[in-house]
Design a protein around this motif. Structure first.
Motif, mmCIF file in Angstrom:
data_model
loop_
_atom_site.group_PDB
_atom_site.id
_atom_site.type_symbol
_atom_site.label_atom_id
_atom_site.label_comp_id
_atom_site.label_asym_id
_atom_site.label_seq_id
_atom_site.Cartn_x
_atom_site.Cartn_y
_atom_site.Cartn_z
ATOM 1 N N ARG A 63 25.222 20.742 72.239
ATOM 2 C CA ARG A 63 26.154 20.813 73.362
ATOM 3 C C ARG A 63 25.398 21.135 74.640
ATOM 4 O O ARG A 63 25.707 20.648 75.723
ATOM 5 C CB ARG A 63 27.212 21.874 73.064
ATOM 6 N N GLU A 64 24.362 21.974 74.521
ATOM 7 C CA GLU A 64 23.565 22.390 75.675
ATOM 8 C C GLU A 64 22.841 21.202 76.301
ATOM 9 O O GLU A 64 22.673 21.135 77.511
ATOM 10 C CB GLU A 64 22.556 23.475 75.282
ATOM 11 N N LYS A 65 22.425 20.258 75.478
ATOM 12 C CA LYS A 65 21.741 19.070 75.977
ATOM 13 C C LYS A 65 22.692 18.229 76.836
ATOM 14 O O LYS A 65 22.311 17.716 77.892
ATOM 15 C CB LYS A 65 21.225 18.250 74.793
ATOM 16 N N ILE A 66 23.926 18.093 76.394
ATOM 17 C CA ILE A 66 24.934 17.373 77.170
ATOM 18 C C ILE A 66 25.186 18.113 78.481
ATOM 19 O O ILE A 66 25.234 17.508 79.549
ATOM 20 C CB ILE A 66 26.246 17.219 76.374
ATOM 21 N N ILE A 71 24.799 18.760 84.385
ATOM 22 C CA ILE A 71 24.358 19.569 85.525
ATOM 23 C C ILE A 71 23.427 18.751 86.409
ATOM 24 O O ILE A 71 23.549 18.754 87.639
ATOM 25 C CB ILE A 71 23.679 20.870 85.051
ATOM 26 N N LYS A 72 22.511 18.041 85.797
ATOM 27 C CA LYS A 72 21.558 17.211 86.552
ATOM 28 C C LYS A 72 22.302 16.126 87.333
ATOM 29 O O LYS A 72 22.000 15.872 88.492
ATOM 30 C CB LYS A 72 20.542 16.592 85.580
ATOM 31 N N GLU A 92 32.222 17.663 72.375
ATOM 32 C CA GLU A 92 31.903 18.245 71.065
ATOM 33 C C GLU A 92 33.141 18.283 70.172
ATOM 34 O O GLU A 92 33.082 17.925 68.997
ATOM 35 C CB GLU A 92 31.319 19.646 71.218
ATOM 36 N N ARG A 93 34.258 18.694 70.733
ATOM 37 C CA ARG A 93 35.503 18.780 69.954
ATOM 38 C C ARG A 93 35.903 17.398 69.428
ATOM 39 O O ARG A 93 36.247 17.246 68.257
ATOM 40 C CB ARG A 93 36.610 19.375 70.824
ATOM 41 N N GLU A 94 35.809 16.376 70.294
ATOM 42 C CA GLU A 94 36.162 15.025 69.859
ATOM 43 C C GLU A 94 35.247 14.539 68.736
ATOM 44 O O GLU A 94 35.705 13.944 67.763
ATOM 45 C CB GLU A 94 36.092 14.053 71.042
#
Length: 153
Positions: A63-66, A71-72, A92-94
């Motif tokens: 999730r952090e990668k997404i 953010i970028k 993530e939920r989907e």
């Protein structure tokens, strides 16, 4: 729960709180023998979600990668961080609700772009230009035309 200090098994819960949007519980405990206080966490064990990259390599979903990609893409744009967290969480939920253990990275990229069009169009174009690796200005212009057609529809 054994005390990490004296290893006695008689501990009591002093305080419990929900954390991580109700997905986990944080408990403060105290040993009845030595009065040592410590914290424990309880959360649902989730089945690992594997992402299959374009080159066939498999890695665990992050999730952090997404969130970093979002953010970028939204750098210097008026998009609140909370909105980006909601996007990452909804993706993530989907994925987890689909009930499959492996997902192609292409599908995840499309999910990100679909949501970014609703959050910030400039961020969408930034993300799409990197994700789709536009080779020249004509491909970029085609993507912009497609975005504008979606808006009108």
């Amino acid at each position: 729960m054994k005390c990490p200090s004296c290893h006695e098994s008689t501990t009591r819960v002093i305080d419990s709180r929900q954390i991580d949007e109700g997905k986990a519980i944080r408990r403060r405990r105290e040993c009845e023998s030595c009065q040592y206080r410590f914290t424990t966490f309880e959360k649902v064990e989730e089945i690992p979600l594997i992402v299959v990259k374009k080159d066939g390599i498999r890695e665990e979903f992050s999730r952090e990668k997404i969130l970093r990609g979002l953010i970028k893409a939204c750098e210097k744009r008026p998009v609140p961080f909370e909105e980006l967290e909601k996007v990452a969480s909804s993706i993530e939920r989907e994925l987890r609700n689909q009930g499959v253990s492996e997902t192609p990275s292409v599908d995840i990229g499309e999910m990100v772009m679909d949501r970014l069009t609703k959050v910030d169009e400039v961020a969408y174009v930034r993300f799409a230009s990197v994700y789709r690796q536009f080779k020249d200005i004509n491909v970029f212009i085609e993507e912009l035309k497609e975005l504008m057609n979606k808006e009108r529809a």
